[in-house]
Design a protein around this motif. Structure first.
Motif, PDB file in Angstrom:
ATOM      1  N   LEU A  83      11.624  67.719  97.466  1.00 58.63           N
ATOM      2  CA  LEU A  83      12.817  66.881  97.291  1.00 58.63           C
ATOM      3  C   LEU A  83      13.815  67.525  96.346  1.00 58.63           C
ATOM      4  N   SER A 132      17.455  68.743  97.523  1.00 64.06           N
ATOM      5  CA  SER A 132      18.575  68.100  96.833  1.00 64.06           C
ATOM      6  C   SER A 132      19.512  69.128  96.203  1.00 64.06           C
ATOM      7  N   LEU A 190      16.345  65.322 103.346  1.00 62.15           N
ATOM      8  CA  LEU A 190      16.229  64.416 102.199  1.00 62.15           C
ATOM      9  C   LEU A 190      15.738  63.043 102.635  1.00 62.15           C
ATOM     10  N   SER A 215      12.118  61.676 101.544  1.00 64.10           N
ATOM     11  CA  SER A 215      12.091  60.432 100.753  1.00 64.10           C
ATOM     12  C   SER A 215      11.171  59.411 101.403  1.00 64.10           C
ATOM     13  N   HIS A 216      11.263  59.301 102.737  1.00 62.80           N
ATOM     14  CA  HIS A 216      10.375  58.375 103.444  1.00 62.80           C
ATOM     15  C   HIS A 216       8.914  58.793 103.289  1.00 62.80           C
ATOM     16  N   MET A 261      12.891  52.169  94.138  1.00 59.74           N
ATOM     17  CA  MET A 261      13.242  52.928  95.335  1.00 59.74           C
ATOM     18  C   MET A 261      14.192  52.139  96.230  1.00 59.74           C
ATOM     19  N   PHE A 316      17.811  53.515  97.413  1.00 58.45           N
ATOM     20  CA  PHE A 316      18.251  53.650  98.804  1.00 58.45           C
ATOM     21  C   PHE A 316      19.505  52.817  99.066  1.00 58.45           C
ATOM     22  N   SER A 343      22.332  54.668  97.297  1.00 57.52           N
ATOM     23  CA  SER A 343      22.575  55.925  97.990  1.00 57.52           C
ATOM     24  C   SER A 343      23.287  55.692  99.314  1.00 57.52           C
ATOM     25  N   MET A 354      18.417  59.667  92.244  1.00 53.12           N
ATOM     26  CA  MET A 354      17.131  59.982  92.879  1.00 53.12           C
ATOM     27  C   MET A 354      16.234  60.738  91.910  1.00 53.12           C
ATOM     28  N   PHE A 392      12.792  59.023  91.060  1.00 52.26           N
ATOM     29  CA  PHE A 392      11.589  59.708  91.495  1.00 52.26           C
ATOM     30  C   PHE A 392      10.884  60.352  90.310  1.00 52.26           C
TER      31      PHE A 392
END
Length: 641
Positions: free
Chosen positions: A230, A234, A266, A270-271, A348, A352, A355, A385, A389
């Motif tokens: 990630l 990124s 990304l 992320s998923h 998260m 999302f 984002s 993020m 994260f």
């Protein structure tokens, strides 16, 4: 991080100075301009003089600033179709009478697929360099209009922006003024548009590298590898925000391809990170995301198909197609947060949501649907993020370490319990061995004592009776002595815990009936004395025999009517004194004539336990003294019979 914080402080200070500045230092914002667009084929370099462009005076159109050239919804794939937009702005006279004072032009933001050139009074002052696609469009521009000291500041400004016909272009409002009024604006904008995203991306990548190092030591923790992936994707995604002004090491098509697919990856990563974090894989969705990502990566690969000559013209529409995909991942994150209720899951969801909103705004900004005065916000979503994260990974790391510590503590507790059990078993076995040894030693001691004391007395009595040389009274006395010796042996087995007085008290209990029968008064005047740590059953039996022997001698030979027993502390030891009021005797003569268990036996027994005995006798009675040390320096040589 320290650099941009310092720059922010400087910008705030400069802003305060600008607010307090005089009227001649106030910057002027230009809101109106005249526009003339020239259509052509292919890009041409800007001329050194604006007059060489031969622009007709009648084709100028008034436009407000900021101004955008709309992007075509259906891209024109002819890569030679270009448009050159000329903006003419009247600067007017400077606010001071000194026309040679340095004046600056500040452009917060401009955007085009092409090149920017700036003219002052018809002369070329500036032109962008490097790639026509990644040309520094996200960097604010601060330009000195009169480049040399003493040169008159221009009164007319021309902006030449060439572009592909389908791509559109945009330019924000322009500011003209002194350095004091514009530098702080430029620095704040530069920091917000490029420097914070750069430092945020570098920090994210640095923590990702650290996470990768952790994964190398814990290969089973795939979350650390995902976090590294990630951070890397990124960083690639944010490169186009601050790369510009220089020639790129790779072509525009490949750089744009990396920028486009990094956004898709990304979403996929992320998923996958959320699935791994919540241990709830949605296999159908994961597979669909992976297939779509791979297909997109291959379809838009430079040179993969002739139908896409310029990827830069299609990326905005590609991002529109990605919005449903991002919303699907957001819905899955929301479901996980509701199901688990974990703080990390809700963080998260917030990420999302923010984002998605930021990406929607950036998409509108890229399509020129909103004012070009704005800034791209997706870099801040990626910084968010990083924080979200990173916080999740930190909590995960702490939780893992805590679990490892707890497992280690449990393992140590188990090993300690097993060790304690082993030690307890060993201790019980040792105690059993010691008990058997103690019993054996005590049996041996009793046998030795009975042999030396009771046995020898009985053997002497038997021999005397067999030879007819002993009267009944003498036999009776010997048997009484044997009984007394047996009682002493039994009494020595009682625990006295180094207490001499307790040992003497047992002897008193045994002797009082005999003394009363003999009509001899016993005067007991013992005092508290320190404990004798070396006093064990064997030593106690020797002391009892010494004292008993002394009292027996008094009863046999002195015709005393009173016996006094006392204790005292003397010469780093304890002494026991026995006095009587009977007939005295000559100690020297008695020692010379004594045999068997007489005075010499008392002396030998005292020496065996580290003590001494003395006698003082006269017509008025005899005083016997037994001295015992508080600390015995060496083991005695054994018990005398």
């Amino acid at each position: 991080m320290t650099i941009w914080l310092w720059q922010l402080a400087c910008c705030v200070a400069l802003g305060g100075m600008a607010v307090c500045a005089k009227a001649q230092d106030v910057a002027v914002q230009l809101h109106q301009a005249q526009l003339q667009s020239v259509f052509g084929h292919g890009f041409t370099p800007p001329p050194a003089l604006a007059g060489d462009a031969a622009l007709p005076d009648k084709d100028w159109v008034d436009v407000p600033m900021p101004h955008v050239a709309a992007r075509e919804m259906v891209p024109h794939l002819d890569e030679t179709a270009t448009v050159t937009d000329w903006y003419r702005l009247a600067l007017g006279a400077p606010p001071t009478t000194d026309t040679t004072e340095p004046r600056y032009l500040y452009i917060p933001r401009w955007k085009t697929i092409g090149q920017l050139a700036i003219y002052g009074d018809g002369k070329l002052l500036y032109q962008s360099e490097g790639s026509r696609v990644h040309n520094g469009y996200n960097h604010p521009l601060l330009l000195r209009l009169n480049g040399a000291d003493g040169v008159r500041a221009p009164t007319t400004l021309l902006l030449r922006i060439d572009r592909l016909r389908s791509s559109g272009s945009a330019v924000s409002s322009l500011w003209v003024g002194s350095a004091q009024s514009l530098v702080w604006r430029y620095q704040v904008r530069q920091m917000l548009q490029t420097q914070i995203p750069l430092f945020g991306g570098v920090a994210f990548l640095a923590v990702g590298v650290l996470s990768f190092a952790v994964w190398l030591r814990h290969r089973g923790e795939s979350l650390y590898l995902l976090f590294f992936a990630l951070s890397s994707v990124s960083f690639v995604r944010t490169l186009h925000y601050f790369v510009g002004g220089n020639f790129l090491p790779i072509g525009d098509d490949w750089f744009e391809w990396l920028t486009a697919i990094s956004l898709i990856w990304l979403i996929v990563l992320s998923h996958r990170f959320l699935e791994r974090l919540h241990l709830r894989p949605v296999r159908g969705l994961s597979l669909a995301l992976l297939v779509v990502t791979l297909l997109c990566s291959l379809v838009i690969l430079p040179g993969a198909t002739a139908a896409i000559p310029h990827l830069i013209l299609l990326t905005p529409f590609l991002y529109v197609l990605l919005l449903p995909l991002a919303l699907l991942v957001f819905a899955d994150a929301m479901h996980s947060a509701v199901r688990t209720g974990l703080r990390e899951a809700w963080l998260m969801v917030v990420f999302f949501l923010v984002s998605t909103l930021f990406s929607s705004y950036d998409l509108a900004l890229q399509h020129n649907w909103v004012s070009p005065e704005g800034m791209y916000t997706q870099p801040y979503a990626l910084i968010m993020m990083f924080l979200m994260f990173g916080y999740t990974m930190f909590r995960r790391y702490v939780k893992t370490k805590r679990e490892e510590v707890e497992m280690l503590n449990d393992s140590l507790a188990l090993r300690l319990h097993m060790r304690e059990t082993e030690l307890e078993q060993s201790h019980q076995q040792l105690r059993a061995v010691e008990l058997r040894q103690t019993i054996s030693d005590e049996r041996q001691r009793l046998m030795q004592d009975m042999h030396d004391g009771l046995g020898s007395s009985l053997i002497s009595a038997i021999r005397s009776v067999e030879h007819g040389g002993m009267r009944e009274a003498e036999v009776s006395q010997i048997l009484k002595d044997c009984m007394d010796d047996l009682k002493l042996t039994i009494d020595s087995m009682e625990p006295v815990e180094a207490d001499l007085l307790l040992l003497l008290a047992t002897l008193r209990f045994r002797l009082e009936p005999r003394l009363e029968h003999s009509r001899v008064a016993l005067v007991w005047e013992v005092q508290e004395v320190p404990p004798l740590d070396w006093l064990d059953p064997s030593s106690g039996l020797s002391i009892l025999r010494i004292v008993q022997e002394s009292i027996a001698n008094i009863l046999r030979h002195t015709q005393a009517t009173a016996i006094q027993v006392g204790t005292a502390i003397a010469d780093a030891g304890v002494q026991v004194t026995i006095e009587d009021n009977g007939q005295g005797f000559d100690v020297t003569t008695a020692l010379a004539q004594a045999r068997g268990r007489g005075l010499h036996n008392q002396r030998r027994r005292a020496q065996s336990i580290g003590g001494t005995v003395t006698w003082r006798s006269g017509p008025g009675g005899t005083q016997f003294t037994l001295w015992l040390p508080l600390v015995r320096s060496e083991e005695p040589c054994g018990v005398v019979g």
